[in-house]
Every structure is written in C-alpha cells, then in structure tokens.
Design an enzyme around this catalytic site. Structure first.
Site, PDB file in Angstrom:
ATOM      1  N   GLY A 127       0.787  -1.241   0.000  1.00  0.00           N
ATOM      2  CA  GLY A 127       0.000   0.000   0.000  1.00  0.00           C
ATOM      3  C   GLY A 127       0.811   1.277   0.000  1.00  0.00           C
ATOM      4  O   GLY A 127       0.331   2.329  -0.406  1.00  0.00           O
ATOM      5  N   ASP A 176       0.452   3.410   4.171  1.00  0.00           N
ATOM      6  CA  ASP A 176      -0.679   4.088   3.567  1.00  0.00           C
ATOM      7  C   ASP A 176      -1.695   4.559   4.597  1.00  0.00           C
ATOM      8  O   ASP A 176      -2.155   5.686   4.566  1.00  0.00           O
ATOM      9  CB  ASP A 176      -1.350   3.183   2.504  1.00  0.00           C
ATOM     10  CG  ASP A 176      -1.649   1.778   3.004  1.00  0.00           C
ATOM     11  OD1 ASP A 176      -1.405   1.473   4.198  1.00  0.00           O
ATOM     12  OD2 ASP A 176      -2.132   0.953   2.186  1.00  0.00           O
ATOM     13  N   ASP A 193      -5.311   2.001  10.602  1.00  0.00           N
ATOM     14  CA  ASP A 193      -6.695   1.599  10.894  1.00  0.00           C
ATOM     15  C   ASP A 193      -6.773   1.182  12.361  1.00  0.00           C
ATOM     16  O   ASP A 193      -7.072   1.999  13.228  1.00  0.00           O
ATOM     17  CB  ASP A 193      -7.108   0.498   9.923  1.00  0.00           C
ATOM     18  CG  ASP A 193      -8.548   0.059  10.084  1.00  0.00           C
ATOM     19  OD1 ASP A 193      -9.265   0.658  10.903  1.00  0.00           O
ATOM     20  OD2 ASP A 193      -8.965  -0.894   9.407  1.00  0.00           O
ATOM     21  N   LYS A 225      -7.546   6.624   9.996  1.00  0.00           N
ATOM     22  CA  LYS A 225      -8.997   6.436  10.085  1.00  0.00           C
ATOM     23  C   LYS A 225      -9.498   6.820  11.451  1.00  0.00           C
ATOM     24  O   LYS A 225      -8.859   6.515  12.458  1.00  0.00           O
ATOM     25  CB  LYS A 225      -9.331   4.950   9.869  1.00  0.00           C
ATOM     26  CG  LYS A 225      -9.682   4.624   8.468  1.00  0.00           C
ATOM     27  CD  LYS A 225     -10.334   3.255   8.420  1.00  0.00           C
ATOM     28  CE  LYS A 225     -10.186   2.712   7.028  1.00  0.00           C
ATOM     29  NZ  LYS A 225     -10.835   1.406   6.900  1.00  0.00           N
ATOM     30  N   VAL A 260     -11.476   2.800   2.030  1.00  0.00           N
ATOM     31  CA  VAL A 260     -11.037   3.669   0.929  1.00  0.00           C
ATOM     32  C   VAL A 260     -10.066   2.936   0.009  1.00  0.00           C
ATOM     33  O   VAL A 260      -9.377   1.998   0.420  1.00  0.00           O
ATOM     34  CB  VAL A 260     -10.375   4.962   1.458  1.00  0.00           C
ATOM     35  CG1 VAL A 260     -11.402   5.860   2.112  1.00  0.00           C
ATOM     36  CG2 VAL A 260      -9.221   4.657   2.408  1.00  0.00           C
ATOM     37  N   ASP A 304      -5.836  -0.672  -1.937  1.00  0.00           N
ATOM     38  CA  ASP A 304      -6.583  -1.602  -2.789  1.00  0.00           C
ATOM     39  C   ASP A 304      -7.807  -2.169  -2.099  1.00  0.00           C
ATOM     40  O   ASP A 304      -7.934  -2.126  -0.872  1.00  0.00           O
ATOM     41  CB  ASP A 304      -5.689  -2.782  -3.191  1.00  0.00           C
ATOM     42  CG  ASP A 304      -5.509  -3.763  -2.037  1.00  0.00           C
ATOM     43  OD1 ASP A 304      -5.111  -3.329  -0.935  1.00  0.00           O
ATOM     44  OD2 ASP A 304      -5.798  -4.967  -2.221  1.00  0.00           O
ATOM     45  N   ARG A 354      -5.479   0.286  -6.948  1.00  0.00           N
ATOM     46  CA  ARG A 354      -4.292   0.976  -6.422  1.00  0.00           C
ATOM     47  C   ARG A 354      -3.867   2.131  -7.318  1.00  0.00           C
ATOM     48  O   ARG A 354      -3.210   3.069  -6.879  1.00  0.00           O
ATOM     49  CB  ARG A 354      -3.108  -0.003  -6.307  1.00  0.00           C
ATOM     50  CG  ARG A 354      -3.268  -1.050  -5.225  1.00  0.00           C
ATOM     51  CD  ARG A 354      -1.927  -1.727  -4.967  1.00  0.00           C
ATOM     52  NE  ARG A 354      -2.079  -3.019  -4.308  1.00  0.00           N
ATOM     53  CZ  ARG A 354      -2.218  -3.180  -2.993  1.00  0.00           C
ATOM     54  NH1 ARG A 354      -2.216  -2.136  -2.192  1.00  0.00           N
ATOM     55  NH2 ARG A 354      -2.345  -4.386  -2.481  1.00  0.00           N
TER      56      ARG A 354
HETATM   57  P1  IMP Z   1      -4.148  -1.811  10.786  1.00  0.00           P
HETATM   58  O1  IMP Z   1      -3.082  -2.795  11.143  1.00  0.00           O
HETATM   59  O2  IMP Z   1      -5.496  -2.213  11.268  1.00  0.00           O
HETATM   60  O3  IMP Z   1      -3.799  -0.386  11.184  1.00  0.00           O
HETATM   61  O4  IMP Z   1      -4.330  -1.898   9.235  1.00  0.00           O
HETATM   62  C1  IMP Z   1      -3.460  -1.339   8.379  1.00  0.00           C
HETATM   63  C2  IMP Z   1      -3.510  -2.020   7.027  1.00  0.00           C
HETATM   64  O5  IMP Z   1      -4.821  -2.486   6.669  1.00  0.00           O
HETATM   65  C3  IMP Z   1      -3.129  -0.992   6.003  1.00  0.00           C
HETATM   66  O6  IMP Z   1      -1.726  -0.987   5.792  1.00  0.00           O
HETATM   67  C4  IMP Z   1      -3.912  -1.446   4.780  1.00  0.00           C
HETATM   68  O7  IMP Z   1      -3.154  -2.377   4.047  1.00  0.00           O
HETATM   69  C5  IMP Z   1      -5.137  -2.139   5.328  1.00  0.00           C
HETATM   70  N1  IMP Z   1      -6.315  -1.236   5.340  1.00  0.00           N
HETATM   71  C6  IMP Z   1      -6.951  -0.745   6.425  1.00  0.00           C
HETATM   72  N2  IMP Z   1      -7.979   0.044   6.066  1.00  0.00           N
HETATM   73  C7  IMP Z   1      -7.984   0.080   4.721  1.00  0.00           C
HETATM   74  C8  IMP Z   1      -8.829   0.754   3.738  1.00  0.00           C
HETATM   75  O8  IMP Z   1      -9.762   1.509   4.035  1.00  0.00           O
HETATM   76  N3  IMP Z   1      -8.518   0.523   2.428  1.00  0.00           N
HETATM   77  C9  IMP Z   1      -7.487  -0.282   2.031  1.00  0.00           C
HETATM   78  N4  IMP Z   1      -6.684  -0.913   2.911  1.00  0.00           N
HETATM   79  C10 IMP Z   1      -6.928  -0.737   4.244  1.00  0.00           C
HETATM   80 MG    MG Z   2      -0.750  -2.023   4.197  1.00  0.00          MG
END
Ligand code: IMP
Ligand code: MG
Length: 178
Positions: free
Chosen positions: A43, A99, A102, A130, A152, A158, A164
């Site tokens: 990403g 990217d 979350d 987010k 998103v 993606d 992407r």
């Molecule tokens: P986290 O570990 O929950 O913070 O997730 C991070 C990863 O989840 C990011 O690096 C993305 O690859 C994926 N991700 C989380 N939300 C989205 C989104 O809205 N669109 C696309 N990829 C996302």
């Molecule tokens: Mg990622």
C-alpha cells in the site's frame, strides 16, 4: 457482491499538496541527518514514491511486508524484514511509511520489530488515519489526513488487489442493488 469506488474523498491535487507539506515537516525534523525509510508493501508504494522525492537527507530505502496470521484468537501481525536489509536498520534512525492507520496493529508490531533488530529511533508516517477505535496505540509522528471510518481505495490502497492506480482516494461503497 459488487463494490465500486464512488465518492471521492481526496482528489489528486489535494493529496499532492499535503504530501509536499509532509515532506517539509520531515525535512525540518531530521535536518539532514541520514535516515532509513521503511516502506510497508504494497500500500505504501505510490505515497512513498511521491514523498521520498521531496526529502533532502541522505537516505536508504527498505521495503517490508507485515503478514497477518488469523489462526490465533486475535489476528497476529508478523513483520518480515528482508535479511539483507537488516544492516540498514540496525543502529539507524528509521522512518516507517505506510498508507493507512486503521487499528494500528501493523505499525505497532513493525515498530517493536524494528527496535528489536537495533534501530535507535523509529518514527511513523502515514498518509491516512482512520477515525476508528484504535486497538493498538502506536503514536503517529507524521500524518497526511484524518478520514472517517470508511473503506477507501486509490493512491496505492486496494480492495481485493484492485484500484491501487486511481490518482485520487475514494470511498468504496457496496452497490445498493445487490
Ligand atoms: P491496521 O493494522 O489495522 O492499522 O491496518 C493497516 C492495514 O490495513 C493498512 O496498511 C492497509 O493495508 C489495510 N487497510 C486498512 N484500512 C484500509 C482501507 O480503508 N482501504 C485499504 N486498505 C486498508
Ligand atoms: Mg498495508
């Protein structure tokens, strides 16, 4: 089930000007000190490419993956740093570029791993944060935009491997007729 990117949240002009500002914040923080940039695949790719071309310190680039294992009660994140790149991280100042933040699990696990293998300082930079209940507190040092808690795509992000290449960031909405 169909899903299509519909509402544009951030157009390409807005992204480009914020990336320029972020690069200046990073330049002002490191003041020409050598840096190892750690990009989180896949990403980070578009954001990373735009950002690093505006950074002015001497730097090396390392690309990592963070794998998710779903077999445990809660998903486990396993950062994979290519062995040949470990020397670029050990003893160095590291800036992680991803990217989106979350739940924060990815960046929390990666920061711990980078410190474990010998980085002396690890800062975190993401394009998007987010507005989601963060389960893993990994403090962000640089953030492009705060966005609502929606899925998103575009500018590197993606859905099932697609979108992407969109130059903007759009919300992915499920089609109402399915
Ligand atoms: P986290 O570990 O929950 O913070 O997730 C991070 C990863 O989840 C990011 O690096 C993305 O690859 C994926 N991700 C989380 N939300 C989205 C989104 O809205 N669109 C696309 N990829 C996302
Ligand atoms: Mg990622």
């Amino acid at each position: 089930m169909e899903a299509e990117p519909t509402r544009i949240l951030l157009d390409s002009g807005k992204i480009a000007s914020r990336v320029r500002e972020l690069a200046e914040e990073i330049n002002d923080t490191y003041l020409g000190e050598p840096l190892t940039i750690v990009g989180v695949l896949d990403g980070c790719l578009i954001f990373l490419a735009d950002l690093v071309r505006r950074l002015r310190m001497p730097m090396e680039l390392v690309l990592v993956r963070v794998k998710t294992y779903l077999d445990a009660d809660t998903p486990q994140k396993k950062p994979v740093i290519p062995p040949d790149d470990l020397a670029r991280v050990a003893g160095g100042r590291v800036l992680v570029v991803d990217d989106i933040y979350d739940t924060g699990a990815t960046l929390a696990a990666l920061k711990l791993e980078l410190l474990r293998v010998g980085a002396i300082d690890v800062k975190l930079c993401v394009l998007l944060e987010k507005d989601a209940p963060h389960k893993h507190e990994a403090t962000l040092d640089f953030r492009g935009f705060a966005i609502p808690d929606v899925f998103v795509v575009g500018y590197g992000l993606d859905y099932a491997g697609r979108y992407r290449n969109l130059p903007h960031i759009a919300e992915l909405e499920q089609s109402a007729n399915l």
